[in-house]
Design a protein around this motif. Sequence first.
Motif, PDB file in Angstrom:
ATOM      1  N   LEU A 110       0.831  -1.208   0.000  1.00 46.70           N
ATOM      2  CA  LEU A 110       0.000   0.000   0.000  1.00 46.70           C
ATOM      3  C   LEU A 110       0.865   1.258   0.000  1.00 46.70           C
ATOM      4  N   ARG A 111       1.966   1.219   0.742  1.00 44.87           N
ATOM      5  CA  ARG A 111       2.873   2.368   0.763  1.00 44.87           C
ATOM      6  C   ARG A 111       3.524   2.571  -0.608  1.00 44.87           C
ATOM      7  N   VAL A 112       3.915   1.482  -1.243  1.00 42.21           N
ATOM      8  CA  VAL A 112       4.507   1.582  -2.584  1.00 42.21           C
ATOM      9  C   VAL A 112       3.491   2.152  -3.567  1.00 42.21           C
ATOM     10  N   LYS A 113       2.257   1.697  -3.468  1.00 41.33           N
ATOM     11  CA  LYS A 113       1.202   2.202  -4.351  1.00 41.33           C
ATOM     12  C   LYS A 113       0.980   3.695  -4.121  1.00 41.33           C
ATOM     13  N   GLU A 114       0.974   4.099  -2.843  1.00 41.98           N
ATOM     14  CA  GLU A 114       0.806   5.513  -2.522  1.00 41.98           C
ATOM     15  C   GLU A 114       1.957   6.336  -3.098  1.00 41.98           C
ATOM     16  N   LEU A 115       3.192   5.847  -2.938  1.00 41.67           N
ATOM     17  CA  LEU A 115       4.345   6.559  -3.492  1.00 41.67           C
ATOM     18  C   LEU A 115       4.272   6.622  -5.010  1.00 41.67           C
ATOM     19  N   HIS A 116       3.795   5.545  -5.618  1.00 43.28           N
ATOM     20  CA  HIS A 116       3.658   5.524  -7.077  1.00 43.28           C
ATOM     21  C   HIS A 116       2.635   6.567  -7.531  1.00 43.28           C
ATOM     22  N   GLU A 117       1.515   6.670  -6.821  1.00 42.64           N
ATOM     23  CA  GLU A 117       0.509   7.678  -7.165  1.00 42.64           C
ATOM     24  C   GLU A 117       1.068   9.086  -7.000  1.00 42.64           C
ATOM     25  N   HIS A 118       1.844   9.303  -5.944  1.00 42.13           N
ATOM     26  CA  HIS A 118       2.457  10.624  -5.744  1.00 42.13           C
ATOM     27  C   HIS A 118       3.453  10.934  -6.856  1.00 42.13           C
ATOM     28  N   LEU A 119       4.171   9.925  -7.297  1.00 42.33           N
ATOM     29  CA  LEU A 119       5.118  10.137  -8.390  1.00 42.33           C
ATOM     30  C   LEU A 119       4.384  10.493  -9.677  1.00 42.33           C
ATOM     31  N   GLN A 120       3.264   9.839  -9.934  1.00 49.28           N
ATOM     32  CA  GLN A 120       2.473  10.175 -11.120  1.00 49.28           C
ATOM     33  C   GLN A 120       1.964  11.608 -11.044  1.00 49.28           C
ATOM     34  N   LYS A 121       1.494  12.027  -9.851  1.00 56.23           N
ATOM     35  CA  LYS A 121       1.053  13.410  -9.687  1.00 56.23           C
ATOM     36  C   LYS A 121       2.212  14.367  -9.914  1.00 56.23           C
ATOM     37  N   ALA A 122       3.393  13.996  -9.409  1.00 53.42           N
ATOM     38  CA  ALA A 122       4.568  14.852  -9.562  1.00 53.42           C
ATOM     39  C   ALA A 122       4.963  14.980 -11.023  1.00 53.42           C
ATOM     40  N   GLU A 123       4.821  13.899 -11.774  1.00 57.82           N
ATOM     41  CA  GLU A 123       5.144  13.967 -13.198  1.00 57.82           C
ATOM     42  C   GLU A 123       4.163  14.853 -13.943  1.00 57.82           C
ATOM     43  N   GLN A 124       2.911  14.857 -13.515  1.00 55.00           N
ATOM     44  CA  GLN A 124       1.903  15.688 -14.169  1.00 55.00           C
ATOM     45  C   GLN A 124       2.118  17.161 -13.844  1.00 55.00           C
ATOM     46  N   LEU A 125       2.531  17.449 -12.628  1.00 51.07           N
ATOM     47  CA  LEU A 125       2.812  18.830 -12.220  1.00 51.07           C
ATOM     48  C   LEU A 125       4.254  19.157 -12.550  1.00 51.07           C
ATOM     49  N   ASP A 126       4.593  20.393 -12.420  1.00 55.48           N
ATOM     50  CA  ASP A 126       5.986  20.786 -12.592  1.00 55.48           C
ATOM     51  C   ASP A 126       6.760  20.310 -11.364  1.00 55.48           C
ATOM     52  N   MET A 127       7.893  19.633 -11.562  1.00 58.29           N
ATOM     53  CA  MET A 127       8.641  19.027 -10.457  1.00 58.29           C
ATOM     54  C   MET A 127       9.110  20.070  -9.427  1.00 58.29           C
ATOM     55  N   ASP A 128       9.297  21.327  -9.833  1.00 59.74           N
ATOM     56  CA  ASP A 128       9.769  22.348  -8.906  1.00 59.74           C
ATOM     57  C   ASP A 128       8.642  22.927  -8.055  1.00 59.74           C
ATOM     58  N   LYS A 129       7.407  22.789  -8.517  1.00 56.32           N
ATOM     59  CA  LYS A 129       6.276  23.414  -7.822  1.00 56.32           C
ATOM     60  C   LYS A 129       5.396  22.367  -7.139  1.00 56.32           C
ATOM     61  N   LEU A 130       6.026  21.399  -6.496  1.00 53.08           N
ATOM     62  CA  LEU A 130       5.282  20.325  -5.851  1.00 53.08           C
ATOM     63  C   LEU A 130       4.912  20.697  -4.414  1.00 53.08           C
ATOM     64  N   PRO A 131       3.768  20.204  -3.957  1.00 48.43           N
ATOM     65  CA  PRO A 131       3.451  20.371  -2.535  1.00 48.43           C
ATOM     66  C   PRO A 131       4.460  19.592  -1.681  1.00 48.43           C
ATOM     67  N   PRO A 132       4.614  19.959  -0.414  1.00 44.81           N
ATOM     68  CA  PRO A 132       5.616  19.299   0.449  1.00 44.81           C
ATOM     69  C   PRO A 132       5.418  17.784   0.551  1.00 44.81           C
ATOM     70  N   GLU A 133       4.173  17.328   0.570  1.00 45.25           N
ATOM     71  CA  GLU A 133       3.914  15.882   0.672  1.00 45.25           C
ATOM     72  C   GLU A 133       4.476  15.140  -0.535  1.00 45.25           C
ATOM     73  N   LEU A 134       4.265  15.696  -1.725  1.00 42.50           N
ATOM     74  CA  LEU A 134       4.780  15.056  -2.932  1.00 42.50           C
ATOM     75  C   LEU A 134       6.304  15.150  -2.991  1.00 42.50           C
ATOM     76  N   GLN A 135       6.866  16.230  -2.506  1.00 48.66           N
ATOM     77  CA  GLN A 135       8.330  16.351  -2.485  1.00 48.66           C
ATOM     78  C   GLN A 135       8.947  15.291  -1.583  1.00 48.66           C
ATOM     79  N   ARG A 136       8.307  15.028  -0.428  1.00 49.42           N
ATOM     80  CA  ARG A 136       8.805  13.979   0.459  1.00 49.42           C
ATOM     81  C   ARG A 136       8.713  12.609  -0.217  1.00 49.42           C
ATOM     82  N   SER A 137       7.618  12.365  -0.920  1.00 50.15           N
ATOM     83  CA  SER A 137       7.449  11.075  -1.594  1.00 50.15           C
ATOM     84  C   SER A 137       8.502  10.887  -2.676  1.00 50.15           C
TER      85      SER A 137
END
Length: 109
Positions: free
Chosen positions: A54-81
């Motif tokens: 479940l943690r891997v899946k959550e990290l994978h989803e955060h990575l997908q969100k990060a790829e969709q957004l600009d990598m420099d303008k990520l929320p802190p939660e996504l940056q940690r992931s």
Amino acid sequence: MFDIGFWELIVIAVMGLVVLGPERLPGALRALQRTVHKVRQFSSNVQNELKHELRVKELHEHLQKAEQLDMDKLPPELQRSVAELKAAAQQVQRPYASKPEKNDKDSHE
């Protein structure tokens, strides 16, 4: 989990004593104890694996969100992931790092 009272346990103990006898009852109880321990250990391992997946899946989803957004303008939660994923990737690559080569002198002897 099970609703077994004191008197039910006494009845089970007396039945075990009658069926197995006083010589085999201690061995049967130890075998039962080992089996219960193995079942608990197995269920604990399965639970830990599910949490990990479940943690891997959550990290994978955060990575997908990060790829969709600009990598420099990520929320802190996504940056940690993303940082966790990078650290995990480095940890996975360490065992496969190139090993030092043996001397030709050592390999010929």
